[in-house]
Design an enzyme around this catalytic site. Structure first.
Site, PDB file in Angstrom:
ATOM      1  N   GLU A  60     -15.365  58.878 -33.077  1.00 24.59           N
ATOM      2  CA  GLU A  60     -14.087  59.510 -33.410  1.00 24.59           C
ATOM      3  C   GLU A  60     -13.206  58.572 -34.232  1.00 24.59           C
ATOM      4  O   GLU A  60     -12.555  58.993 -35.182  1.00 24.59           O
ATOM      5  CB  GLU A  60     -13.338  59.934 -32.141  1.00 24.59           C
ATOM      6  CG  GLU A  60     -14.008  61.051 -31.356  1.00 24.59           C
ATOM      7  CD  GLU A  60     -14.125  62.345 -32.146  1.00 24.59           C
ATOM      8  OE1 GLU A  60     -13.441  62.496 -33.164  1.00 24.59           O
ATOM      9  OE2 GLU A  60     -14.939  63.203 -31.754  1.00 24.59           O
ATOM     10  N   GLN A  65     -10.514  59.256 -41.519  1.00 28.72           N
ATOM     11  CA  GLN A  65     -10.413  58.752 -42.894  1.00 28.72           C
ATOM     12  C   GLN A  65     -11.763  58.422 -43.523  1.00 28.72           C
ATOM     13  O   GLN A  65     -11.814  57.824 -44.594  1.00 28.72           O
ATOM     14  CB  GLN A  65      -9.534  57.469 -42.977  1.00 28.72           C
ATOM     15  CG  GLN A  65      -8.288  57.481 -42.159  1.00 28.72           C
ATOM     16  CD  GLN A  65      -7.209  58.321 -42.777  1.00 28.72           C
ATOM     17  OE1 GLN A  65      -7.359  58.815 -43.882  1.00 28.72           O
ATOM     18  NE2 GLN A  65      -6.122  58.517 -42.064  1.00 28.72           N
ATOM     19  N   LEU A 103     -15.461  50.199 -44.762  1.00 24.42           N
ATOM     20  CA  LEU A 103     -14.946  51.434 -44.150  1.00 24.42           C
ATOM     21  C   LEU A 103     -13.450  51.606 -44.405  1.00 24.42           C
ATOM     22  O   LEU A 103     -12.928  52.712 -44.372  1.00 24.42           O
ATOM     23  CB  LEU A 103     -15.168  51.421 -42.626  1.00 24.42           C
ATOM     24  CG  LEU A 103     -16.488  51.958 -42.089  1.00 24.42           C
ATOM     25  CD1 LEU A 103     -16.494  51.880 -40.575  1.00 24.42           C
ATOM     26  CD2 LEU A 103     -16.722  53.390 -42.537  1.00 24.42           C
ATOM     27  N   GLY A 104     -12.762  50.483 -44.620  1.00 22.51           N
ATOM     28  CA  GLY A 104     -11.313  50.552 -44.848  1.00 22.51           C
ATOM     29  C   GLY A 104     -10.547  50.771 -43.553  1.00 22.51           C
ATOM     30  O   GLY A 104     -11.135  50.908 -42.477  1.00 22.51           O
ATOM     31  N   TYR A 105      -9.225  50.779 -43.683  1.00 13.54           N
ATOM     32  CA  TYR A 105      -8.351  50.976 -42.514  1.00 13.54           C
ATOM     33  C   TYR A 105      -8.799  50.061 -41.359  1.00 13.54           C
ATOM     34  O   TYR A 105      -9.169  50.516 -40.288  1.00 13.54           O
ATOM     35  CB  TYR A 105      -8.334  52.437 -42.073  1.00 13.54           C
ATOM     36  CG  TYR A 105      -7.852  53.369 -43.143  1.00 13.54           C
ATOM     37  CD1 TYR A 105      -6.490  53.566 -43.362  1.00 13.54           C
ATOM     38  CD2 TYR A 105      -8.759  54.013 -43.971  1.00 13.54           C
ATOM     39  CE1 TYR A 105      -6.048  54.403 -44.378  1.00 13.54           C
ATOM     40  CE2 TYR A 105      -8.319  54.851 -44.997  1.00 13.54           C
ATOM     41  CZ  TYR A 105      -6.969  55.043 -45.176  1.00 13.54           C
ATOM     42  OH  TYR A 105      -6.533  55.866 -46.180  1.00 13.54           O
ATOM     43  N   TYR A 143      -5.234  62.833 -30.632  1.00 12.38           N
ATOM     44  CA  TYR A 143      -6.502  63.405 -31.109  1.00 12.38           C
ATOM     45  C   TYR A 143      -7.694  62.747 -30.418  1.00 12.38           C
ATOM     46  O   TYR A 143      -8.553  63.413 -29.835  1.00 12.38           O
ATOM     47  CB  TYR A 143      -6.615  63.258 -32.635  1.00 12.38           C
ATOM     48  CG  TYR A 143      -8.029  63.411 -33.098  1.00 12.38           C
ATOM     49  CD1 TYR A 143      -8.615  64.666 -33.116  1.00 12.38           C
ATOM     50  CD2 TYR A 143      -8.809  62.307 -33.446  1.00 12.38           C
ATOM     51  CE1 TYR A 143      -9.944  64.830 -33.482  1.00 12.38           C
ATOM     52  CE2 TYR A 143     -10.124  62.454 -33.809  1.00 12.38           C
ATOM     53  CZ  TYR A 143     -10.683  63.709 -33.828  1.00 12.38           C
ATOM     54  OH  TYR A 143     -12.005  63.858 -34.177  1.00 12.38           O
ATOM     55  N   ASP A 161      -7.400  67.586 -35.016  1.00 13.91           N
ATOM     56  CA  ASP A 161      -7.554  66.873 -36.286  1.00 13.91           C
ATOM     57  C   ASP A 161      -7.335  67.862 -37.433  1.00 13.91           C
ATOM     58  O   ASP A 161      -6.964  69.027 -37.208  1.00 13.91           O
ATOM     59  CB  ASP A 161      -8.940  66.211 -36.378  1.00 13.91           C
ATOM     60  CG  ASP A 161     -10.065  67.246 -36.466  1.00 13.91           C
ATOM     61  OD1 ASP A 161      -9.801  68.464 -36.238  1.00 13.91           O
ATOM     62  OD2 ASP A 161     -11.203  66.852 -36.792  1.00 13.91           O
ATOM     63  N   CYS A 223     -16.536  82.062 -45.487  1.00 13.91           N
ATOM     64  CA  CYS A 223     -16.229  83.095 -44.490  1.00 13.91           C
ATOM     65  C   CYS A 223     -17.446  83.947 -44.160  1.00 13.91           C
ATOM     66  O   CYS A 223     -17.559  84.476 -43.052  1.00 13.91           O
ATOM     67  CB  CYS A 223     -15.088  83.972 -44.980  1.00 13.91           C
ATOM     68  SG  CYS A 223     -13.579  83.040 -45.325  1.00 13.91           S
TER      69      CYS A 223
HETATM   70 FE1  SF4 Z   1     -11.916  79.971 -42.026  1.00 14.20          FE
HETATM   71 FE2  SF4 Z   1     -12.944  82.091 -43.304  1.00 14.20          FE
HETATM   72 FE3  SF4 Z   1     -13.593  81.593 -40.758  1.00 14.20          FE
HETATM   73 FE4  SF4 Z   1     -11.168  82.426 -41.389  1.00 14.20          FE
HETATM   74  S1  SF4 Z   1     -13.081  83.552 -41.652  1.00 14.20           S
HETATM   75  S2  SF4 Z   1     -11.676  80.794 -39.953  1.00 14.20           S
HETATM   76  S3  SF4 Z   1     -10.821  81.408 -43.345  1.00 14.20           S
HETATM   77  S4  SF4 Z   1     -14.085  80.313 -42.536  1.00 14.20           S
END
Ligand code: SF4
Length: 383
Positions: A60, A65, A103-105, A143, A161, A223
């Site tokens: 984690e 980053q 890795l930085g930070y 987080y 996050d 989606c």
């Molecule tokens: Fe994200 Fe699309 Fe799923 Fe909605 S439907 S949570 S916009 S991936």
């Protein structure tokens, strides 16, 4: 979209009091499809094979980053060198920073060790189980504490996050600023309300995994692959590109500096940085915080106690931190003398022993000019 699905979405996701952005109400209906998707599609990441607190904690912290594919080799090397919390607590600066180099930070590495020492001293070397106790460890924020308590100890504590924020903001078309502490609390509360009893750790990971691989931060969300698409307001309304709402970024501060690559025989001068501030305690190439010409570079080298023979034409390098951009003018200087104010390292030592931040390693690639300046200079550096 069919009316019954639309109504279900409206029933499931209600952003209450949109103007004031006070609350997001999620429904527990989304939990089963999300978990089923996660169990089928979770990436086989190294820490998922052994979910002990030390490993989850390290993953984690490293993943903040840093891209997952970048950190995987670091993760393996770190655990091989420091396989237990006790080993981490006892690590010296050189070992720790060398393992973190690139890795930085670097404050993340310091905090890891500071927390390991607290675990050794106050918890008998055993990672604390309670969220409140985990949160007290140095460098551990809500987080990380949420992720460890949930994934390792089965607590219903969300890990908020960027991935979780993005997923929830799109699901609910949440209009608040995603970077605000208030939004994080609102999202945490919304997720906490729907935690499953039987798989809290997997639910925490499923939300983040969906954000990392499907509801992605750059480019269009996928989606068509999303188990929550039927219940997502942003998908339904075609508004995914508008969410999450982000604040305008302030421009980076530009810092002009001059880096001197002081070369003698097969060595180059390096020195330790201050113990506070950016890249604290790491090694660096000698530099000054302004742009200068070759004559001044020669004079500066002289005031540092080396005897400059030749100065090469300058070259430039750039390095970007989150809020700062270093613009470095680099001079290779062939030297006769060896000043004690510096350590003098060979290319092999730089690779194997000294933790030199990436910004300065970028400059080293121009150091081959030293050999062209003086027959007594052989320093060369190859990655
Ligand atoms: Fe994200 Fe699309 Fe799923 Fe909605 S439907 S949570 S916009 S991936």
């Amino acid at each position: 979209m069919p009316a019954h699905v639309r109504h279900r979405s409206e029933r499931i996701f209600k952003t209450m009091d949109r103007r004031a952005s006070k609350k997001i109400a999620l429904s527990s209906h989304i939990v089963p499809p999300l978990l089923a998707w996660y169990w089928k599609n979770a990436r086989p990441l190294p820490w998922r094979a052994d979910m002990t607190p030390y490993r989850v904690w390290l993953s984690e912290v490293m993943s903040q980053q840093t891209r997952i594919d970048t950190l995987i080799p670091y993760y393996g090397r770190f655990l091989s060198a420091l396989p237990t919390i006790r080993d981490l607590a006892q690590a010296d600066d050189e070992t720790l920073f060398k393992l973190w180099e690139g890795l930085g930070y670097y404050s993340r590495a310091r905090n890891l060790r500071a927390a390991a020492r607290v675990i050794e001293q106050r918890h008998g070397g055993v990672f604390p189980r309670e969220h409140a106790e985990i949160l007290k460890l140095p460098g551990v924020g809500p987080y990380t504490a949420g992720a460890i308590a949930s994934v390792c100890f089965g607590a219903k504590t969300p890990a908020i996050d960027g991935n979780a924020l993005r997923v929830v903001a799109r699901l609910a078309e949440y209009p608040g600023d995603i970077s605000s502490a208030a939004t994080k609390k609102i999202v945490a509360r919304a997720l906490a309300d729907i935690y499953p009893d039987d798989a809290p750790g997997d639910f925490t990971q499923a939300v983040m995994e969906l954000g990392a691989t499907v509801c992605v931060p750059t480019g269009a969300p996928k989606c068509e692959l999303c188990p929550l698409s039927a219940d997502c307001l942003a998908h339904r309304n075609g508004t995914a590109a508008r969410y999450p709402i982000k604040p305008l970024k302030s421009p980076r501060k530009i810092v002009e500096m001059t880096v001197l690559l002081l070369c003698r025989r097969n060595c180059i001068a390096i020195r330790k940085r201050e113990e506070t501030g950016l890249l604290a305690g790491l090694w660096e190439l000698p530099n000054i915080p302004e742009g200068i010409d070759a004559q001044r570079a020669r004079n500066v080298a002289r005031t540092w106690g080396v005897d400059p023979v030749e100065v090469a034409s300058p070259f430039t390098r750039k390095h970007i931190f989150t809020h700062i951009e270093w613009r470095m003018t680099c001079y290779v200087v062939a030297c006769r003398g060896v000043s004690e104010r510096f350590d003098w390292a060979t290319a092999d030592e730089l690779r194997e022993r000294y933790a030199l931040p990436t910004a300065f390693r970028r400059c080293l690639t121009g150091a081959h000019q030293a050999a062209e300046l003086s027959s007594s200079c052989e320093f060369r550096y190859f990655e």
